[in-house]
Design a protein around this motif. Structure first.
Motif, short mmCIF file in Angstrom:
data_model
loop_
_atom_site.label_atom_id
_atom_site.label_comp_id
_atom_site.label_asym_id
_atom_site.label_seq_id
_atom_site.Cartn_x
_atom_site.Cartn_y
_atom_site.Cartn_z
N GLY A 15 30.76 -25.59 82.47
CA GLY A 15 29.57 -24.74 81.95
C GLY A 15 27.96 -25.62 82.05
N ILE A 16 28.07 -26.95 83.35
CA ILE A 16 26.91 -26.77 83.56
C ILE A 16 26.77 -27.25 85.30
CG2 ILE A 16 26.81 -28.80 81.57
CD1 ILE A 16 27.11 -31.12 83.43
N LEU A 17 27.94 -26.27 85.14
CA LEU A 17 27.27 -25.84 87.23
C LEU A 17 26.07 -25.38 87.04
CD1 LEU A 17 31.05 -26.36 88.53
CD2 LEU A 17 29.39 -28.19 88.11
N SER A 18 25.54 -24.07 87.05
CA SER A 18 24.91 -23.22 87.77
C SER A 18 23.57 -23.30 87.70
CB SER A 18 25.10 -21.58 86.20
OG SER A 18 25.04 -22.03 84.70
N THR A 19 23.81 -24.36 86.24
CA THR A 19 22.48 -25.41 85.49
C THR A 19 21.82 -26.17 86.80
OG1 THR A 19 22.61 -24.56 83.20
CG2 THR A 19 20.70 -26.09 84.43
N ILE A 20 22.83 -26.84 87.51
CA ILE A 20 22.53 -27.52 88.37
C ILE A 20 22.05 -26.71 89.93
CG2 ILE A 20 23.35 -29.18 89.77
CD1 ILE A 20 24.89 -30.24 87.24
N VAL A 21 23.06 -25.55 89.98
CA VAL A 21 22.98 -24.70 91.01
C VAL A 21 21.45 -24.66 91.66
CG1 VAL A 21 23.26 -22.84 92.32
CG2 VAL A 21 25.28 -24.65 91.71
N VAL A 22 20.91 -23.74 89.61
CA VAL A 22 19.63 -23.18 90.08
C VAL A 22 18.88 -24.15 90.68
CG1 VAL A 22 17.81 -21.28 88.44
CG2 VAL A 22 19.98 -21.51 88.58
N LEU A 235 27.27 -31.79 91.19
CA LEU A 235 28.18 -31.00 91.23
C LEU A 235 30.05 -31.34 91.06
CD1 LEU A 235 25.48 -28.26 93.28
CD2 LEU A 235 26.24 -27.76 90.16
N GLY A 236 29.78 -32.29 92.64
CA GLY A 236 31.62 -33.40 92.79
C GLY A 236 31.68 -33.34 91.84
N LEU A 267 31.69 -20.78 78.36
CA LEU A 267 30.86 -19.59 78.45
C LEU A 267 29.17 -20.32 77.50
CD1 LEU A 267 29.53 -16.53 79.11
CD2 LEU A 267 31.36 -15.96 76.90
N PRO A 268 29.71 -20.76 76.26
CA PRO A 268 28.01 -21.03 75.07
C PRO A 268 27.40 -21.75 76.38
CG PRO A 268 30.53 -20.95 74.28
CD PRO A 268 30.71 -20.25 74.91
N VAL A 269 28.00 -23.09 76.22
CA VAL A 269 27.75 -24.28 77.21
C VAL A 269 26.53 -23.62 78.33
CG1 VAL A 269 27.82 -26.42 78.36
CG2 VAL A 269 28.76 -25.71 76.80
N ALA A 270 26.80 -22.68 79.37
CA ALA A 270 26.36 -22.37 80.49
C ALA A 270 25.12 -21.25 79.81
CB ALA A 270 27.38 -21.22 81.47
N VAL A 271 24.94 -20.76 78.95
CA VAL A 271 23.98 -19.38 78.32
C VAL A 271 23.50 -20.99 77.50
CG1 VAL A 271 23.69 -17.40 76.58
CG2 VAL A 271 25.66 -17.80 77.96
N MET A 272 23.55 -21.13 77.29
CA MET A 272 22.26 -22.06 76.12
C MET A 272 22.05 -23.43 77.25
SD MET A 272 23.69 -25.58 72.98
CE MET A 272 24.93 -26.75 74.82
N LEU A 273 22.03 -23.58 78.34
CA LEU A 273 21.47 -24.54 79.36
C LEU A 273 20.72 -23.69 79.83
CD1 LEU A 273 24.62 -26.53 80.50
CD2 LEU A 273 22.53 -27.73 78.79
N SER A 274 21.13 -22.36 79.93
CA SER A 274 20.01 -21.05 80.23
C SER A 274 18.84 -20.89 79.78
CB SER A 274 20.56 -19.60 80.42
OG SER A 274 21.71 -19.83 81.96
N ALA A 275 18.86 -21.02 78.39
CA ALA A 275 18.02 -20.30 77.07
C ALA A 275 17.26 -22.34 77.26
CB ALA A 275 18.91 -20.55 76.43
N VAL A 276 17.90 -23.06 77.33
CA VAL A 276 17.16 -24.15 77.43
C VAL A 276 16.33 -24.77 78.06
CG1 VAL A 276 17.34 -27.25 76.49
CG2 VAL A 276 18.25 -25.50 74.88
N VAL A 277 17.55 -25.39 79.30
CA VAL A 277 16.86 -25.60 80.36
C VAL A 277 16.17 -24.64 81.49
CG1 VAL A 277 17.36 -27.19 82.61
CG2 VAL A 277 18.93 -27.75 80.22
N LEU A 278 16.50 -22.99 81.17
CA LEU A 278 15.88 -22.77 82.45
C LEU A 278 15.17 -22.16 81.99
CD1 LEU A 278 18.99 -21.71 84.42
CD2 LEU A 278 17.49 -23.31 85.17
#
Length: 320
Positions: A15-22, A235-236, A267-278
């Protein structure tokens, strides 16, 4: 409990990968550099685990018979044909990463993960077509809940369709198709081999695929030794190494059904990080959609458990 926790942590890692990629894109790194460094780090970590596993099993073998025949037996346990099959089975996960990470260039992190999660119904569709078998009632209900939740979570009800970047949507849906194929294929290829060896050869195939599409110039031009090394390591670690290992530990003990339920926590982890980090805007209606998608993932397993309970405790005349 430890096996449940193992699978849960594996899903959270995804769930945290996409935030790191952005964040990596924000530093100016390209798709090939991001995915290439991820798989290179994953390759090193997984094969280090394989080496550790070999050494441990070698010590155990010698302590049993003292003959030192471990190396010969290990070499004979996996043919080059099997290794080729495993490398081929690893290419869809590399393609999934490329498509998913490319979608993040055009659409929000929260929308990208929602689109990736369409692998749930796409996999059902592929299975139904390949086996010429119509989905049952509970599966049709599951698909309806998933699609309804997706429309809410994607913001279609609030924004309409005109505000979406359809290039990013296409990449996101393509990543879901690729991930569905990976799930259908990977479990059938040399399943008897130790998970560490399977992961090693599969990630080797994925890395070679990416390096063919995007030659790893970052290895010789010095780019790797900047922030890319940190992004590649994260990421690795959280994408190519920890989740497969954690799933290999937990899945055999809790079953695929419970794995699917816990895996939805990505799913909720990725969405939550989108809101909090990004700092992406995620409305209440979109969160309701996320909950519906998770419910859709859980429905088949919940239905199975209810059916098992009913069979275990059937109604009698006295009950009626």
């Amino acid at each position: 409990m430890k096996y449940l926790l193992s699978v849960l942590l594996g899903a959270i890692s995804y769930g945290i990968l996409s935030t790191i990629v952005v964040k990596a894109y924000g530093k100016g790194y390209g798709l090939g550099e991001v995915v290439g460094s991820q798989l290179l780090v994953g390759f090193i970590l997984v094969w280090s685990l394989v080496l550790f596993t070999k050494l441990r099993e070698k010590r155990n073998k010698k302590s049993v018979d003292g003959k030192g025949k471990f190396a010969v037996e290990m070499k004979a346990s996996l043919t080059w044909k099997q290794r080729f099959y495993l490398m081929a089975a690893g290419t869809p996960t590399a393609i999934t990463g490329l498509l998913y990470y490319e979608s993040l260039r055009y659409i929000s992190n929260s929308l990208a993960i929602i689109l990736l999660f369409q692998f749930t119904w796409i996999g059902v569709l592929i299975h139904a077509i390949s086996h010429r078998k119509r989905p049952d009632g509970i599966m049709l209900l599951t698909l309806a809940v998933l699609l309804g939740g997706t429309m809410l979570a994607a913001g279609i009800m609030e924004q309409g369709l005109s505000n979406f970047n359809w290039i990013g949507v296409a990449f996101g849906l393509a990543s879901a198709v690729s991930y569905s194929l990976f799930i259908l294929i990977s479990g059938r290829v040399v399943p008897s081999v130790h998970p560490a060896y399977r992961s090693g050869w599969m990630i080797t195939g994925g890395m070679l695929c990416v390096f063919i599409l995007f030659p790893p110039t970052f290895l010789i031009n010095g780019v790797l030794w900047g922030d890319l090394l940190l992004f590649g390591f994260m990421l690795g670690m959280f994408g190519a190494f920890l989740p497969p290992v954690l799933f290999a530990i937990g899945v055999p003990h809790i079953g695929e059904g419970m794995t699917g339920i816990l895996g939805a926590s990505e799913l909720p982890v990725a969405v939550m990080l989108s809101a909090v980090v990004l700092h992406e805007h995620v409305s209440v209606l979109q969160w309701m959609g996320v909950v519906l998608v998770i419910l859709g993932v859980m429905l088949p397993e919940l239905a199975k458990r209810i059916n098992r309970t009913n069979r275990s405790y059937p109604l009698t005349k006295l009950d009626v």
